[in-house]
Structures are given as C-alpha cells and as structure tokens.
Design a protein around this motif. Structure first.
Motif: not given
Length: 317
Positions: A243-258
């Motif tokens: 879950v923490l890895v998903i959060i870490a990568a989240g800011v590199f995704l398109p805005a809705p996924w971020t």
C-alpha cells in the motif's frame, strides 16, 4: 488550427492565482497549528520532571554508538535542568507557531523550524529510530519531527512557481517534489518490511505496550490490534508495504489517480495514527507531539492537485 488542452497544468488565471495563494497559506497555518499543539503538550507537568529525560534516554537505546551518545547527552542535560530546558522548548515551539502564522516572519520561522526539527530529530528522537531494529512507520518511524522540516521546505513562500500543479511544487518544483514524495513513502515501505526481518513481533509488542495509561477504549483497541498483528505479522507487513508503494508512485499518475493515491495516504495516516500511534499518546500526559499521522495527512494535502481550468488551451498551427 488545433486547440490542445494541457490537463496537468492549471490555467494561469486570476482565480487560479488566488486558489494557489489561499491553499498554500492554509497549509502553512496547518503547520503552525501543529507547532502550537506541540508547545501545549510540552507544557504538561510530566515534561518538567526527570521522567521526560528518562524517556529521551530510552529513545536513544538500540541506536548506533554516535546517535545513542548524542541522545544520552541531551537526556542528561535535560535531566539536570528539567524546568529551564522544558520552558525553553515551550517558548521555541510557541515562537515557531506564531512566526509561521504571522506573514512578515513566515520565512524566518520556517527556516528556524527546519533547524530546530533537525536538532530534535538527532538529539531527542535518535533519528526517529530508523537505525534501530524494529523501526516501523506504523508506530512513528522515521519520527514526527523530521516531517516538520520537510513540510517547512515544501511550504517555503516562493512566487516564481505560481502555476504549480500542486502546492508542494511551488517551492521546489514538480520533479523535486515528486522525487521527495517517492523517497519518503518508498522509505516507509522499506521500514515496514525490514522491521519484520530485523525484529520479529516488535510491532505487536510496540502496539500492546502503548496501552499503558490510555483510556479503556483505546487500550482495548491496542490489545485487539496487537493480537491481530502477532497472528499474521508477515502478511500484514507485506500488505502494508505494498500500500505504501502504491502511495509513493501515485503522484506520478494522471490527476484523478493522484487524488485517489493521496486519499489512500490520508486514510493510511489516519489508521496508523489511531491504531499504531494512539494519537501520539496525548491522552497519557507524556506525549510530546501528535506523532507522524497528522503530519502525513498535511503532507498529502500539500500534494493535492490544483483544479484545472477547462478553458486552458494552447493553439498549435
């Protein structure tokens, strides 16, 4: 002629500029409130006793020699002069809160908060225990105070990036802010996994140990959580790290996924604040700060994308 809209960069309009400035200032005030809460917690009677110094000495245990020696030195100094040193701590944290809240001194206060946070992290928190076996983000690693320093840097007032896609990018730029987010949450994932390897059952023991002095309902929550973790330590650690890895990568995704990843970050921070950190021990009379949970939530808010404007277009011949 083809109109192409940049969905990641907000339109440079007066309304957007007000939104940028307003949200940036609210985040700074949120940081000021947390410093004020720290000052209030530091005013508890326990902090004026030698028990506070003994608590700091315990935080130095299990650290490498240099870190442990620095922590023991500060604990001895505070133990010899508990009233004077604690009064100074209250004054410093109160001044930081007021300085950030007052616009003319916000830069000075943010700079001072970085220096103070680093000093407390090294001398009072033993670097948040990250070099000691069993350090786990669920119970506060890498230490709440280092997050104050990170937030102070990200919330530094700078106008040259008024078109930033999210508040944290305004001071350091989008790439640096995203890299910092990745490093921090990726580091938390690593701690979650390494704690199981270095010190099995340490998380369950830490959670159950926090029940002392807590309200009955919170102590019961600690007992239930510790029992669950003890029975399924490895699956819980792996899931938590994922879950923490998903959060870490989240800011590199398109805005809705971020936004989805940042919402997940807030939920995770809230859960560990309640279950793993017991609200920073503020109900026991010995908590010096609210721990990392609220700071992680404020940090997530600093990465929340600004709304885009449907009228933002660029014309290409």
């Amino acid at each position: 002629m083809t109109a192409v809209r940049d969905a990641d960069v907000p339109a440079d309009t007066a309304g957007h500029q007000q939104e940028v400035a307003g949200r940036y200032r609210r985040l700074q005030l949120g940081l000021a409130v947390l410093w004020l809460l720290d000052a209030m917690l530091q005013g508890q009677s326990f902090m004026f006793s030698r028990g506070f110094a003994r608590m700091l000495a315990m935080a130095a245990r299990d650290n490498p020699g240099t870190i442990a020696s620095a922590g023991n030195w500060s604990a001895r100094l505070i133990g010899q002069h508990p009233a004077a040193t604690n009064s100074a701590f209250i004054a410093i944290q109160l001044l930081l809160a007021l300085g950030i809240a007052w616009r003319p001194t916000v830069r000075l206060a943010l700079a001072a908060s970085v220096l103070w946070s680093l000093a407390v992290w090294a001398l009072g928190e033993g670097l948040g225990g990250v070099l000691a076996p069993g350090a786990n983000p669920a119970t506060g690693a890498p230490g709440a105070v280092i997050l104050y320093a990170i937030l102070a840097v990200l919330l530094w007032p700078r106008d040259r990036r008024s078109d930033a896609a999210f508040p944290a990018a305004r001071a350091v730029g989008r790439n640096a802010a995203r890299a910092g987010w990745l490093a921090m949450w990726g580091g938390l994932a690593w701690l979650a996994l390494s704690s199981v390897r270095q010190a099995p059952n340490s998380l369950a023991a830490a959670i159950s140990g926090q029940a002392v002095g807590q309200p009955r309902w919170l102590a019961a929550t600690d007992s239930a959580a510790a029992s669950l973790v003890a029975r399924a330590e490895i699956p819980i650690a792996v899931t938590f790290a994922a879950v923490l890895v998903i959060i870490a990568a989240g800011v590199f995704l398109p805005a809705p996924w971020t936004r989805a990843a940042l919402t997940l970050a807030v939920v995770v921070a809230l859960v560990i604040w309640v279950v793993g950190q017991n609200f920073g021990g503020i109900f026991t009379g010995t908590g010096t700060d609210p721990n990392s949970g609220p700071l992680l939530m404020l940090l997530a808010a600093a990465y929340w994308p600004f709304p885009t404007c449907a009228a933002a277009t660029s014309v290409i011949a």
